[in-house]
Design a protein around this motif. Structure first.
Motif, PDB file in Angstrom:
ATOM      1  N   GLY A 184       0.816  -1.213   0.000  1.00  0.00           N
ATOM      2  CA  GLY A 184       0.000   0.000   0.000  1.00  0.00           C
ATOM      3  C   GLY A 184       0.844   1.256   0.000  1.00  0.00           C
ATOM      4  O   GLY A 184       0.528   2.229  -0.701  1.00  0.00           O
ATOM      5  N   ILE A 185       1.922   1.256   0.770  1.00  0.00           N
ATOM      6  CA  ILE A 185       2.831   2.414   0.787  1.00  0.00           C
ATOM      7  C   ILE A 185       3.437   2.632  -0.598  1.00  0.00           C
ATOM      8  O   ILE A 185       3.532   3.764  -1.085  1.00  0.00           O
ATOM      9  CB  ILE A 185       3.932   2.211   1.850  1.00  0.00           C
ATOM     10  N   SER A 186       3.847   1.543  -1.255  1.00  0.00           N
ATOM     11  CA  SER A 186       4.436   1.649  -2.595  1.00  0.00           C
ATOM     12  C   SER A 186       3.446   2.232  -3.600  1.00  0.00           C
ATOM     13  O   SER A 186       3.798   3.085  -4.411  1.00  0.00           O
ATOM     14  CB  SER A 186       4.905   0.270  -3.078  1.00  0.00           C
ATOM     15  N   ASP A 210       3.040   7.443  -9.099  1.00  0.00           N
ATOM     16  CA  ASP A 210       2.251   8.333  -9.944  1.00  0.00           C
ATOM     17  C   ASP A 210       1.039   7.537 -10.442  1.00  0.00           C
ATOM     18  O   ASP A 210       1.171   6.641 -11.267  1.00  0.00           O
ATOM     19  CB  ASP A 210       3.103   8.813 -11.118  1.00  0.00           C
ATOM     20  N   PHE A 211      -0.153   7.899  -9.959  1.00  0.00           N
ATOM     21  CA  PHE A 211      -1.337   7.092 -10.239  1.00  0.00           C
ATOM     22  C   PHE A 211      -1.646   7.001 -11.731  1.00  0.00           C
ATOM     23  O   PHE A 211      -1.988   5.928 -12.234  1.00  0.00           O
ATOM     24  CB  PHE A 211      -2.548   7.657  -9.496  1.00  0.00           C
ATOM     25  N   ALA A 262      -1.691   3.426 -13.729  1.00  0.00           N
ATOM     26  CA  ALA A 262      -2.997   2.816 -13.967  1.00  0.00           C
ATOM     27  C   ALA A 262      -2.974   1.710 -15.015  1.00  0.00           C
ATOM     28  O   ALA A 262      -3.433   0.590 -14.761  1.00  0.00           O
ATOM     29  CB  ALA A 262      -4.008   3.902 -14.361  1.00  0.00           C
ATOM     30  N   VAL A 263      -2.448   2.000 -16.219  1.00  0.00           N
ATOM     31  CA  VAL A 263      -2.477   1.004 -17.299  1.00  0.00           C
ATOM     32  C   VAL A 263      -1.615  -0.219 -16.965  1.00  0.00           C
ATOM     33  O   VAL A 263      -2.095  -1.358 -17.050  1.00  0.00           O
ATOM     34  CB  VAL A 263      -2.042   1.632 -18.641  1.00  0.00           C
ATOM     35  N   TYR A 290      14.208   2.174 -15.728  1.00  0.00           N
ATOM     36  CA  TYR A 290      12.838   1.661 -15.624  1.00  0.00           C
ATOM     37  C   TYR A 290      12.062   2.595 -14.701  1.00  0.00           C
ATOM     38  O   TYR A 290      12.638   3.432 -13.994  1.00  0.00           O
ATOM     39  CB  TYR A 290      12.824   0.228 -15.078  1.00  0.00           C
ATOM     40  N   GLU A 291      10.743   2.473 -14.720  1.00  0.00           N
ATOM     41  CA  GLU A 291       9.878   3.367 -13.964  1.00  0.00           C
ATOM     42  C   GLU A 291      10.099   3.220 -12.460  1.00  0.00           C
ATOM     43  O   GLU A 291      10.277   2.106 -11.955  1.00  0.00           O
ATOM     44  CB  GLU A 291       8.399   3.075 -14.276  1.00  0.00           C
ATOM     45  N   GLY A 292      10.064   4.337 -11.736  1.00  0.00           N
ATOM     46  CA  GLY A 292      10.250   4.301 -10.293  1.00  0.00           C
ATOM     47  C   GLY A 292       9.120   3.606  -9.560  1.00  0.00           C
ATOM     48  O   GLY A 292       9.308   3.115  -8.448  1.00  0.00           O
ATOM     49  N   PHE A 293       7.932   3.556 -10.203  1.00  0.00           N
ATOM     50  CA  PHE A 293       6.783   2.935  -9.546  1.00  0.00           C
ATOM     51  C   PHE A 293       6.694   1.430  -9.790  1.00  0.00           C
ATOM     52  O   PHE A 293       5.721   0.795  -9.373  1.00  0.00           O
ATOM     53  CB  PHE A 293       5.469   3.594 -10.006  1.00  0.00           C
TER      54      PHE A 293
END
Length: 352
Positions: free
Chosen positions: A59-61, A66-67, A71-72, A132-135
């Motif tokens: 949940g913290i991650s 960035d929502f 999302a995709v 790669y993406e941070g998320f």
């Protein structure tokens, strides 16, 4: 010959890590006739703490990601988790002699994600200087929870249908009308089992942890309490599961080859599904080549943290010898060894 050596060395390395080492330790205690046992209330407490920790961390991650950009890929990750379970049910669960319950628990773990395998993939990309993406770490709970819930719902639905058929046959034998009562009752059965699964202790703890991580600020208690205890509690859980696994090892006689074949081939098939989903995300949102590689690795991996306690808590009748042995013992080494393969594919189709 080199690939065989790599596989053997990777398996030996996995056996030295806590997940497999304590599982094997528990099996050895049982094989030697030890009276060692952990009281059931303590076991349940350990499972709840483990799943709360996993949920809070996830949940913290997700909260910190960035929502819009998340999302995709997140929806695709959830779809992959569900697809792996459905595909596994259509293959492993249909193998002659394989218990449908054990097969469903196994494919549930293969649909879920190994955080350690994901971390290994990140380390490889970092060493190669590939972005790669941070998320990316926030994607795993979507695939993880989707796969575990799907597997549990399908297992319970199959058990309910079997019970209904037995009851229906009994009614027919007494001159009544058999069957489940048509589509309306079937729909009600699915709804009831889905609600029951979401309310079960294991899934409830996981979802509660996710909600706390998303909407509260639990970082202090997470860092001071859950994180330090996590590995130790997991080792105790694997010890318990090892004892149980030994007592049920005989159930795998005659079908061990099915789990061996699945454990060696499924990670590559699942990784290919993840790679395809990553390409879709790339074309829709500009998802990076490094992100595609890591999504593939998540799909190829099998859960060694959240999965075992969830399955043990939600499907206690399933055999740990089957689902932990196939996923952690076989699936994890293959998934780790597949990292270079997906890097080559990403470079070919997208380019670093």
């Amino acid at each position: 010959m080199d690939i065989i050596t790599d596989i053997v060395l990777t398996i030996l390395n996995q056996m030295q890590k806590p997940t497999l080492a304590f599982l094997i330790g528990g099996m050895m205690l049982a094989a030697l006739g030890s009276k060692f046992e952990v009281p059931e209330p303590i076991y349940k407490f350990i499972v709840i703490l483990l799943l709360l920790k996993v949920g809070i961390g996830a949940g913290i991650s997700v909260r910190e990601a960035d929502f819009v950009a998340l999302a995709v890929p997140a929806l695709l990750a959830a779809g992959i988790g569900i697809a792996i379970v459905v595909l596994g049910r259509a293959t492993l669960a249909r193998w002659r002699g394989v218990s449908q319950l054990d097969a469903t628990a196994t494919v549930g773990l293969f649909g879920a994600v190994s955080a350690s395998t994901l971390a290994a993939g990140m380390a490889v990309l970092d060493d190669e200087g590939i972005a790669y993406e941070g998320f990316i770490g926030a994607l795993y709970p979507f695939m993880d929870v989707a796969a575990l819930v799907t597997a549990i719902v399908l297992a319970r639905l199959a058990a309910a249908r079997k019970a209904a058929n037995v009851q229906g046959n009994g009614t027919m034998a007494m001159g009544g009308v058999g069957g489940t009562g048509g589509p309306a009752i079937e729909q009600g059965l699915i709804k009831g089992i889905l609600l029951d699964t979401l309310r079960s202790p294991a899934i409830s703890a996981l979802i509660l942890g996710l909600a706390l991580g998303l909407f509260a600020r639990p970082e202090s208690v997470y860092a001071s309490f859950y994180e330090p205890l996590f590995r130790g509690l997991l080792s105790v859980l694997m010890l318990i599961m090892g004892i149980e696994a030994w007592s049920r090892l005989s159930e795998l006689k005659g079908v061990a080859h099915a789990y061996l074949f699945y454990g060696l081939t499924a990670p590559l098939v699942h990784g290919a599904l993840g790679f395809g989903a990553g390409l879709i995300a790339h074309h829709l949102t500009g998802f990076s080549a490094g992100g595609v590689v890591l999504l593939s690795i998540m799909a190829a991996s099998s859960s060694d943290i959240s999965g075992p306690p969830t399955m043990r808590g939600a499907l206690p009748e399933a055999n740990p010898s089957a689902y932990v042995g196939a996923s952690t013992g076989l699936g994890t080494p293959v998934a780790i060894l597949s990292i270079p393969l997906f890097m080559v594919l990403a470079d070919y189709f997208i380019g670093f």
